[in-house]
Design a protein around this motif. Structure first.
Motif, mmCIF file in Angstrom:
data_model
loop_
_atom_site.group_PDB
_atom_site.id
_atom_site.type_symbol
_atom_site.label_atom_id
_atom_site.label_comp_id
_atom_site.label_asym_id
_atom_site.label_seq_id
_atom_site.Cartn_x
_atom_site.Cartn_y
_atom_site.Cartn_z
ATOM 1 N N THR B 26 0.859 -1.253 0.086
ATOM 2 C CA THR B 26 -0.001 -0.110 -0.057
ATOM 3 C C THR B 26 0.850 1.356 -0.053
ATOM 4 O O THR B 26 1.891 1.188 0.302
ATOM 5 N N GLY B 27 0.386 2.146 -0.470
ATOM 6 C CA GLY B 27 1.069 3.548 -0.229
ATOM 7 C C GLY B 27 0.514 4.691 -1.267
ATOM 8 O O GLY B 27 -0.480 4.450 -2.041
ATOM 9 N N VAL B 28 1.164 5.793 -1.368
ATOM 10 C CA VAL B 28 0.880 7.091 -2.099
ATOM 11 C C VAL B 28 1.683 6.947 -3.285
ATOM 12 O O VAL B 28 2.896 6.975 -3.287
ATOM 13 N N VAL B 29 0.892 7.015 -4.510
ATOM 14 C CA VAL B 29 1.693 6.875 -5.963
ATOM 15 C C VAL B 29 2.152 8.238 -6.425
ATOM 16 O O VAL B 29 1.369 9.243 -6.106
ATOM 17 N N GLU B 30 3.382 8.407 -6.870
ATOM 18 C CA GLU B 30 3.859 9.462 -7.329
ATOM 19 C C GLU B 30 4.460 9.013 -8.689
ATOM 20 O O GLU B 30 5.539 8.472 -8.710
ATOM 21 N N PHE B 31 3.969 9.416 -9.815
ATOM 22 C CA PHE B 31 4.614 9.207 -10.913
ATOM 23 C C PHE B 31 6.033 9.989 -11.356
ATOM 24 O O PHE B 31 5.943 11.063 -10.805
ATOM 25 N N LEU B 54 13.409 4.342 -13.493
ATOM 26 C CA LEU B 54 12.718 4.592 -12.345
ATOM 27 C C LEU B 54 11.092 4.950 -12.957
ATOM 28 O O LEU B 54 11.271 5.748 -13.834
ATOM 29 N N LEU B 55 10.173 4.213 -12.363
ATOM 30 C CA LEU B 55 8.660 4.495 -13.024
ATOM 31 C C LEU B 55 7.998 5.402 -12.192
ATOM 32 O O LEU B 55 7.142 6.009 -12.471
ATOM 33 N N ALA B 56 8.124 5.094 -10.828
ATOM 34 C CA ALA B 56 7.256 5.920 -9.893
ATOM 35 C C ALA B 56 7.838 5.740 -8.448
ATOM 36 O O ALA B 56 8.442 5.068 -8.146
ATOM 37 N N HIS B 57 7.049 6.290 -7.629
ATOM 38 C CA HIS B 57 7.458 6.313 -6.195
ATOM 39 C C HIS B 57 6.329 5.922 -5.475
ATOM 40 O O HIS B 57 5.046 6.213 -5.827
ATOM 41 N N LEU B 58 6.451 5.093 -4.203
ATOM 42 C CA LEU B 58 5.262 4.550 -3.554
ATOM 43 C C LEU B 58 5.817 4.878 -2.060
ATOM 44 O O LEU B 58 6.745 4.591 -1.721
ATOM 45 N N THR B 59 4.831 5.897 -1.520
ATOM 46 C CA THR B 59 5.251 6.506 -0.008
ATOM 47 C C THR B 59 4.325 5.830 0.882
ATOM 48 O O THR B 59 3.033 5.890 0.908
ATOM 49 N N ARG B 60 5.083 5.149 1.870
ATOM 50 C CA ARG B 60 4.173 4.507 3.022
ATOM 51 C C ARG B 60 4.915 4.908 4.308
ATOM 52 O O ARG B 60 6.212 4.558 4.588
ATOM 53 N N GLU B 61 4.253 5.078 5.367
ATOM 54 C CA GLU B 61 4.725 5.466 6.622
ATOM 55 C C GLU B 61 5.891 6.338 6.656
ATOM 56 O O GLU B 61 7.050 6.153 6.979
ATOM 57 N N ARG B 62 6.010 7.634 5.696
ATOM 58 C CA ARG B 62 7.024 8.379 5.244
ATOM 59 C C ARG B 62 8.229 7.646 4.575
ATOM 60 O O ARG B 62 9.426 8.292 4.602
ATOM 61 N N ASN B 63 8.123 6.488 4.211
ATOM 62 C CA ASN B 63 9.342 6.047 3.189
ATOM 63 C C ASN B 63 8.980 5.979 2.059
ATOM 64 O O ASN B 63 7.845 5.227 1.875
ATOM 65 N N LYS B 64 9.886 6.679 1.291
ATOM 66 C CA LYS B 64 9.509 6.568 -0.334
ATOM 67 C C LYS B 64 10.376 5.594 -0.946
ATOM 68 O O LYS B 64 11.399 5.620 -0.868
#
Lengths: 478, 216
Positions: B26-31, B54-64
């Protein structure tokens, strides 16, 4: 009481029970699931009672960051760990309570989970409070002379007790899973066994510490269900359970409340006195350590009727329902049909006072819980993987069934048993006025149970139903 | 008899595979600004130590967490509507069209030439420690197998049981599973080549090397 949103960090039947308790108490809930569990009952129930927005697919139930990320995304205010997974992980409980956006951990305070989670530490705490524990060391022994002296003392103690063939257990203190354990029947052979275990521990566990304690044969496994409020000032017990019917791997299969039945069975000791003793010790110890949620004090009772505290489980247990069905709380609306122990756990975890004393708790009848599993008792209880094609039971007022498996008729879409978890299929709890009636109803339930399927090799699915049926007639016999 | 020519023609008719890039958790997506049609590269280096594009970042619990391309190819479609949103585990982010390399084509053809030892049932499979150590030290083809050899540990429902190899004697030519991943019953675990057929296998390899044209 303020309305909370509980994240249920578990799966299967326990997630379903927590979910129903949340609804009953008027709280919101959020459920998590993995791809392997898409067919599970807790996913269906969450969708039915809360809608798809209450469901989050996660990578793993064992990833704490997944749970906490979902808690934040769903604005949950509390986390219920159920049993297994994070239920006894003090690091997780600490992280939940001390993070930037703190949440309530529905369970005891993390310091209690830490202190009582270690069996040796529990033994030390218990002894400090005068609770009987298995004779032997309560810390790792590193000195051979000290080990020999302790073994001699244990052999002498057994002789005084009239035990014809004494036995001492030597085990690596850092070990587990049955490795690094040996029995010694003759004190002259103690030194060689001690050295062997010490060397094993040094090679494999990097710790030479060895535990030495009395080996007890043919014991009964009893439990006391303790319920305590935040702050640890008030605690009561909801009676005892006997969990002696187990698989070869020492996993429980049938649990009975109360722990003994002196009304209909004869024991070689005063069974009522033993039950009284273990409940008194458990509640006293709970108050002394400031225990502050539901928990289980696990005991072994020897054939002579000596009880020894084995460990404390700082969580809700699978078998909580069998204590609930035989307990009554005076003056409570739900008091007539037993106590919902999970609802009590949530209520107390969120800070509500206990609201009753031990005098308000009464006990009624006998409850038997059956754990129905896809396993082969004839082949060392090996789990059986496959699909369930037909599943159902006859509804009765004296029966509760908790299961993640849907009711299935031949021709329905089969339920695939997920391979990543224990092969638990259902819990069936029957209640009777007496042991005899409970046993009859237990047999009636198991005989009427429809459970058919196919294993992955195309053969009929093997289950433990016949094993449970056979053992029903001898439960609570010592 | 293996018809290599026919198999190559079949693969030439559809020389690519579509790879879905899903969120690992899970996490917040950033392309990172890729568009459909852009070319991406997969991991490279002797130990695949250099990550792909690099395709995207996924941030969960402040870990990118960066999400990289797992294969080289062309970006097909990007689910840009997920930008800035909290997503579940396993959510598809984009698809890469990957053209088959010579090694992949060889692998596919060899699957038909080798003796395949398949998973008897759905479970997680591991090599026993001795075999695992040999493979790690000398590669797959350093391990000889014979009927009855204890080769695998089968793990399911938290219980582990041993599994012996059955089939012709030979060397392990290919391993088709990742240790610890779920494998369905009937899926191949290893491909074994009897020693007297090594020259045939080498012939297949040579023909593919000569006849297959890589697209990108």
């Amino acid at each position: 009481m303020a309305k909370h949103t509980l994240l249920i960090a578990n799966r299967g039947e326990i997630a379903m029970r927590i979910l129903r308790a949340c609804v009953k108490l008027g709280h919101d809930f959020v459920c998590v699931y993995t791809t392997a569990d898409e067919q599970s009952g807790h996913v269906r129930l969450a969708r039915e009672l809360g809608g798809p927005e209450r469901l989050y697919r996660i990578h793993s139930y064992q990833d704490p960051s997944e749970i906490l990320a979902v808690a934040d995304a769903s604005q949950a205010t509390a986390i219920h760990p159920g049993y297994g997974f994070f239920a006894e992980d003090f690091r997780f409980a600490r992280r939940v309570e001390t993070r930037q956006r703190p949440l309530i951990f529905i369970g005891p305070s993390w310091t209690l989970v830490r202190d009582l989670g270690d069996k040796i530490n529990t033994k030390r705490i218990a002894r400090a409070h005068g609770v009987p524990t298995i004779p032997g060391s309560d810390r790792p022994i590193y000195d051979e002379m000290e080990a020999v002296e302790l073994a001699q003392t244990i052999f002498a103690f057994q002789q005084d007790q009239g035990i014809a063939e004494g036995c001492v257990l030597v085990k690596a203190s850092a070990g587990g899973g049955g490795m690094g354990i040996e029995e010694v029947f003759d004190i002259d052979k103690f030194r060689s066994v001690y050295r062997r275990i010490r060397n094993y521990a040094k090679r494999n566990l990097s710790d030479e510490g060895v535990l030495i304690e009395q080996r007890i044969f043919d014991f009964n496994h009893l439990e006391v269900q303790v319920v305590a409020e935040r702050g640890g000032k008030n605690a009561v017990h909801l009676g005892t359970r006997n969990c002696s019917v187990q698989s070869l791997g020492r996993q429980k299969r049938i649990e009975v409340a109360p722990g003994f039945d002196p009304v209909s069975l004869t024991y070689a000791f005063d069974a009522a006195k033993v039950l009284d003793s273990i409940t008194t010790h458990s509640v006293n110890m709970s108050l002394q350590v400031g225990y502050d949620n539901v928990g289980t004090w696990e005991w072994i009772v020897t054939p002579r009727g000596d009880p020894f505290l084995m460990e404390v489980n700082t969580r809700i247990q699978v078998e909580n329902g069998v204590s609930g069905i035989t307990s009554r709380i005076r003056g409570r609306a739900d008091g007539q049909h037993g106590v919902d122990v999970i609802a009590e756990q949530i209520r107390l975890g969120l800070g509500e006072p206990l609201g009753y004393t031990q005098q308000d708790v009464t006990f009624a009848g006998v409850g038997i819980e059956y754990r129905i599993l896809a396993e082969d008792p004839a082949d060392r209880f090996t789990p059986c993987l496959g699909r369930i094609e037909a599943f159902g039971w006859r509804e009765e007022p004296w029966l509760q069934v908790f299961t993640q498996v849907p009711n299935l008729k031949d021709g329905d879409k089969p339920y695939e048993i997920p391979m990543d978890f224990d092969p638990n299929l259902a819990l069936g709890i029957v209640w009777g006025e007496s042991l005899d009636e409970a046993r009859k109803r237990g047999a009636e339930f198991l005989n009427a149970l429809v459970l058919r399927g196919t294993d992955t090799r195309g053969e009929p699915l093997r289950t433990n139903v016949s094993f449970l049926l056979n053992r029903t007639q001898t439960i609570l016999h010592f | 008899m293996l018809n290599v020519k026919e198999m190559l023609e079949e693969l030439n008719a559809s020389p690519y595979e579509e790879i879905e890039i899903n969120t690992p958790h899970t996490g917040v997506v950033e392309f990172v600004g890729l568009n459909a049609g852009d070319r991406v590269t997969g991991p490279s280096g002797k130990w695949l130590e250099r990550p792909g594009t690099l395709l995207a970042h996924l941030t969960r619990e402040r870990n990118k967490k960066p999400i990289y391309a797992t294969q080289k190819g062309q970006v097909m479609d990007i689910r840009s509507e997920l930008e800035g949103k909290f997503v579940e585990a396993g959510e598809r982010l984009l698809t890469i069209r990957h053209f088959l390399s010579k090694e992949e084509v060889i692998g596919r053809i060899l699957k038909k030439a080798l003796h395949l030892f398949c998973a008897p049932e759905r479970a997680k499979y591991y090599f026993v420690p001795e075999i695992d150590a040999k493979i790690k030290a000398g590669g797959e083809q350093s391990v000889k197998v014979r009927e009855g050899l204890d080769m695998f540990i089968v793990s399911r429902m938290k219980r582990e049981t041993p599994l012996s190899y059955s089939g012709p004697e030979g060397i392990i030519y290919a391993v088709y599973f990742q240790q610890g991943d779920n494998v369905d019953g009937g899926q191949p675990l290893i491909g074994v080549c009897p020693e007297n057929q090594l020259s045939l296998i080498q012939d297949v390899v040579n023909r593919v090397q000569g006849e297959w044209e890589e697209r990108d």
